[in-house]
Design a protein around this motif. Structure first.
Motif, short mmCIF file in Angstrom:
data_model
loop_
_atom_site.label_atom_id
_atom_site.label_comp_id
_atom_site.label_asym_id
_atom_site.label_seq_id
_atom_site.Cartn_x
_atom_site.Cartn_y
_atom_site.Cartn_z
N GLU B 61 -26.09 -12.16 54.37
CA GLU B 61 -25.25 -13.16 53.72
C GLU B 61 -25.98 -14.05 52.73
O GLU B 61 -25.51 -14.27 51.62
N LEU B 84 -18.49 -3.54 52.24
CA LEU B 84 -17.08 -3.86 52.46
C LEU B 84 -16.50 -3.16 53.68
O LEU B 84 -15.32 -3.27 53.95
N THR B 92 -20.44 -8.53 53.09
CA THR B 92 -20.05 -9.04 51.76
C THR B 92 -18.92 -10.08 51.84
O THR B 92 -19.00 -11.14 51.21
N ARG B 93 -17.86 -9.80 52.62
CA ARG B 93 -16.73 -10.74 52.72
C ARG B 93 -17.19 -12.13 53.14
O ARG B 93 -16.86 -13.12 52.50
N GLN B 94 -17.98 -12.17 54.22
CA GLN B 94 -18.44 -13.47 54.73
C GLN B 94 -19.31 -14.18 53.69
O GLN B 94 -19.21 -15.39 53.52
N ALA B 97 -17.14 -15.63 50.98
CA ALA B 97 -16.40 -16.79 51.50
C ALA B 97 -17.31 -18.02 51.49
O ALA B 97 -16.92 -19.09 51.02
N LEU B 104 -12.07 -16.91 54.56
CA LEU B 104 -11.41 -15.61 54.75
C LEU B 104 -10.03 -15.82 55.38
O LEU B 104 -9.90 -16.56 56.35
N ARG B 131 -10.49 -6.35 60.20
CA ARG B 131 -11.30 -7.09 59.23
C ARG B 131 -11.04 -6.66 57.79
O ARG B 131 -11.26 -7.42 56.85
N CYS B 134 -8.86 -8.88 55.75
CA CYS B 134 -9.29 -10.25 55.48
C CYS B 134 -9.93 -10.34 54.10
O CYS B 134 -10.82 -9.56 53.78
N PHE B 135 -9.45 -11.28 53.30
CA PHE B 135 -10.01 -11.47 51.96
C PHE B 135 -10.38 -12.92 51.76
O PHE B 135 -9.73 -13.81 52.34
N PRO B 136 -11.36 -13.20 50.91
CA PRO B 136 -11.63 -14.59 50.55
C PRO B 136 -10.39 -15.17 49.85
O PRO B 136 -9.68 -14.43 49.14
N HIS B 141 -6.13 -7.54 46.93
CA HIS B 141 -6.56 -6.18 47.20
C HIS B 141 -6.50 -5.41 45.89
O HIS B 141 -5.56 -5.53 45.12
#
Lengths: 427, 427
Positions: B61, B84, B92-94, B97, B104, B131, B134-136, B141
């Protein structure tokens, strides 16, 4: 489950982290693949170093300076590749001078060395060549004895290795200078030992099936697969702090892997390509080899003769591209070619036998096929290849259907012929 | 000086510069080559975007966040690949965010879509799969209609495209979503056309000297050098807004570059390697070629036959590794070998002449030398290679001293033999 391979007393050692700054417009334009980064990553890992990040930038002073400073702040060591040539678009020297406040100064000794080198080659001296003798203050030439650029400096305690972008030069300096220097600077780091097993005649899914009982790999041991042209590589990586311990764990796991795969499918390790394995068998028997090739056009002979000392066992090769050559050099009967065609089991057999007899050698290998892109038919599509291996005792013929483009078919065919020779030599 | 190549009325278009953040431990461990970066670089360039830099980091992260912010500050757009997936090591998502302050949140619509997909496949639902929905905050999408991860968000006006690391998924989204979106956002951006010139027999510093009057390159035109085994590449990149204009400027500058280099040193463009150039000359003359090789062991024949359709002009090759083979197949006199040695101008000449006569062809090329690592002497060190090219009219002999390891010497020798053949064919 995950600690299965951890030996008693295993202590996770401190990891030494490096960064790579890769300089070159051609990388960002998509002209070439960055094989340098791949090579450096692999070599560092094998020697117990970790590559934390790679930054690729254009040959531009601001960019080089900015990311060099960034990486210096965050790394135990930095490797920089590219932009060291004598031409105007090579900006690394200037960028380093600016970023680190180390003005460029000419090195008289190296300048004289360059003068001598240019003189010996009989090419005119140019102002550009002179630039190769300029280094940022405090930098030393990495390998004055070699005709390649590359310098070293230590900045705020962080060693920085500046290497040329030309792959073979970078590889030479990495192996001879960078790794040994890192080795001295960072003792007590984790040791990695790696073994690559070259596996012949087993597809990846079959390898996976046979090794299923080893999964999942433990934190101390990693097992991977790497498909290559004509063969598969199984890699075993063992990590630890003590060489004896790591080596004995490697030996143990390697024996298990080989037993599960079947020893008859493992031809050697990473530094034992098929041409070396068969070369050793031929040397051991004091046998001489000849090759007769059609669709591979010399590739088989080329692979055999890539090995130093191949002249001990390789007698000659025939690249019989035309039917006339097959008749004149190998004694293949014209009637046989007319009846079966140049791409046939009968022709492959006659080529191998003819090569062996006309060269007066102990064993000969032949290849005849359709490498494409044209020349295929419904009966013999592109990729159809016949090969034979002939000794006094027997002539073994094999038929293959390879996929891929012309080059891949040629490479797969040459590899399969080496595997056939290997099988015959093993008896 | 810098505007010399700017045509009248030429308006420097605004260049759209992007950065790539490539995420994945396997890239830094050296397990795989970063073909994604290469693909993205090429596609962007073809579509008139410039990739300014690539940063490759681990799935971590802090690293992702730091370099994402860095690149956002310095780019017109950012592409991010990898990390992803649904597993714990995909961060990457975290990271996004945290770095961008966009918590997220689950996307109900996409969650239902994932449920249906999993049901259809008959695999059990897992928390991990959830998961993927879940998106920032503020992200959308990228392709809900496709079964692959990937989202888009705009941060402080900079578009950010998050793509999966799996090559075929990345390639699909790049082509269907990213490029069209960039295209809409940045109209009127520049067009690039590129030409690569293969230059023979001139060293890099000499090329630089001859092109000195072109330097420094103008903003509209970039000229670069790329050393290859045995030859040098000069690349010309022309930028503009109008295809006709760019093409005509490329033609103009190319003519000047060729004139400065000397047309006799330019063998062709990027997709015209020497083996293709000589193949075309042979075809044009309806000439047949034979090769007689010693130290290159079939490499010359292999390069010639790598070209589809080489059977039209390549008749046969002799890999006469032993002296016996040179005598028996090429008619080299044993007395000549005794007197001059196998590595000599006399032997090279006799080999080429013998190959031409015994194969009944119009032209033959021979190579004999010491590829090493052993076999060298003070008089003939490792790297000494003699080569000859024989026609009915003449037999031209050349001596070279190549440096490098065995493979490099073999590759340089085979290339030099193709250049010699080219010279003879050009008359």
């Amino acid at each position: 489950m995950r600690v299965r391979w951890i030996m008693e007393g295993f202590v996770e050692p401190k990891i030494v982290c490096g960064s790579l700054l890769s300089i070159g417009n051609e990388l960002l334009l998509g002209d070439i693949l960055d094989t340098n980064a791949h090579h450096i990553a692999r070599e560092l890992r094998v020697h117990g170093f970790r590559l934390r990040r790679v930054v690729t930038v254009e040959d531009e002073e601001d960019e080089i300076a900015r990311y060099l400073l960034d990486l210096l702040d965050r790394s135990d060591f930095v490797i920089i590749t590219g932009g060291l040539g004598p031409t105007d678009d090579d900006r690394t020297r200037q960028a380093v001078a600016g970023a680190l406040g180390r003005p460029l100064t000419g090195n008289r000794e190296h300048l004289e060395r360059l003068h001598r080198r240019v003189e010996r080659k009989g090419i005119p001296w140019s102002e550009h060549t002179g630039r190769l003798a300029c280094f940022p203050e405090g930098a030393v030439h990495m390998a004055p004895e070699l005709p390649m650029a590359g310098f070293f400096l230590e900045h705020r305690g962080v060693p920085c290795y500046f290497l040329p972008g030309v792959p073979h030069e970078m590889e030479t300096l990495l192996a001879r200078k960078v790794i040994p220097d890192l080795d001295r600077r960072f003792p007590g780091r984790p040791i990695y030992v790696k073994r690559v097993l070259r596996v012949q005649e087993l597809v990846e899914s079959e390898i996976n099936r046979r090794l299923a009982s080893l999964e999942p790999p433990s934190p101390g041991i990693e097992i991977g697969y790497l498909p290559q042209i004509g063969e598969n590589w199984v890699t075993i990586l063992v990590r630890g702090t003590d060489l004896d311990d790591v080596t004995s764990r490697l030996t143990e796991i390697e024996e298990r892997v080989v037993a599960l795969l079947g020893p008859q499918y493992v031809s050697g390790s990473e530094d034992e390509p098929m041409e070396l394995t068969v070369g050793r068998l031929l040397s051991g028997r004091r046998w001489k080899l000849a090759a007769a090739e059609s669709c591979t056009g010399g590739l088989l002979a080329r692979r055999v003769t890539a090995v130093p000392g191949a002249s001990d066992y390789f007698e000659r090769g025939f690249v019989t591209y035309s039917n006339e050559a097959k008749v004149e050099l190998l004694g293949v009967f014209r009637s046989l070619l007319d009846e079966h065609g140049a791409v046939s089991a009968a022709t492959a057999e006659a080529m191998a036998r003819g090569a062996r007899e006309s060269a007066g050698v102990d064993v000969a290998v032949s290849i005849t096929g359709i490498a494409g892109p044209t020349g295929g038919s419904a009966e013999k599509p592109v990729g159809t290849v016949f090969m034979a291996c002939s000794t006094v005792r027997e002539t073994v013929v094999r038929k293959h259907l390879f996929w891929g483009g012309r080059t891949q078919i040629q490479e797969r065919a040459a590899h399969a012929a080496l595997v056939l020779l290997w099988r015959v030599l093993l008896g």
